[in-house]
Scaffold this active site. Structure first.
Site, PDB file in Angstrom:
ATOM      1  CG  ASP A 199      -1.689   1.244   1.401  1.00  0.00           C
ATOM      2  OD1 ASP A 199      -2.381   1.620   0.437  1.00  0.00           O
ATOM      3  OD2 ASP A 199      -1.611   1.873   2.475  1.00  0.00           O
TER       4      ASP A 199
ATOM      5  CG  ASP B 171      -1.393   7.587   0.429  1.00  0.00           C
ATOM      6  OD1 ASP B 171      -0.282   7.986   0.045  1.00  0.00           O
ATOM      7  OD2 ASP B 171      -2.442   7.774  -0.220  1.00  0.00           O
TER       8      ASP B 171
END
Length: 181
Positions: free
Chosen positions: A8, A10
């Site tokens: 991922d 952020d």
């Protein structure tokens, strides 16, 4: 076949800042650069899979996302590190505007982007991992039999109480890498 680590963006690679798209607001999480470099050196494909609802909401454009990803690559290159691919979903089923208001298969927790990356890079899921700071980041990995780690950066500390699957918990991206290498 290739082994991969699906990341991922952020809250995992960079410090969580709501709807990040400005280069001047970008900041790597502690140890992220070193972690990515170690993954590169150990022949893992490093693949980012990210929801970018800010595009759907009209806060910024896909071009701004691409520009930020180019900046990330440029920063990593200074340390002989790189990300092999960025995949992102610009849609939102409720808050999207125009063509971006869409119930799609690419927005996590759906697994459309994972499936595309697995095919594009000929990934051996049994030798691969996923890392994120939200359970919704990891559900598509679990659905594809990819070992998953929840990091305590970003939203991880809030999300950990909701773990019900066979996910592992680790401090940050760097600590994850030291566990698998």
């Amino acid at each position: 076949m290739n082994k991969a680590v699906f990341l991922d963006r952020d809250g995992t690679i960079n410090v969580e800042k709501n709807y990040l798209y400005k280069i001047e607001d970008f900041e790597f999480t502690e140890g992220a650069v070193e972690a990515i470099k170690l993954l590169n050196q150990n022949e893992y494909k490093v693949i980012v899979i990210s929801n970018q609802a800010g595009v759907a909401r009209g806060y910024y454009t896909e071009e701004a996302v691409d520009k930020l990803h180019e900046y990330i690559q440029k920063q990593l290159k200074k340390y002989d590190a790189h990300i092999d691919a960025f995949y992102y979903c610009p849609h939102h089923p409720i808050h999207g505007v125009g063509k971006y208001k869409l119930q799609c298969k690419c927005r996590k927790p759906e697994d459309g982007l994972y499936k595309r990356a697995i095919k594009d890079f000929n990934i051996d899921v049994e030798k691969s991992y996923a890392v994120g700071d939200k359970l919704s980041d990891l559900i598509p990995a679990v659905d594809n039999n990819i070992k998953s780690f929840l990091v305590m950066t970003g939203y991880g500390k809030e999300e950990v109480k909701n773990i019900k699957t066979d996910m592992r918990i680790t401090k940050n991206l760097y600590s994850f890498v030291t566990e698998i290498i």
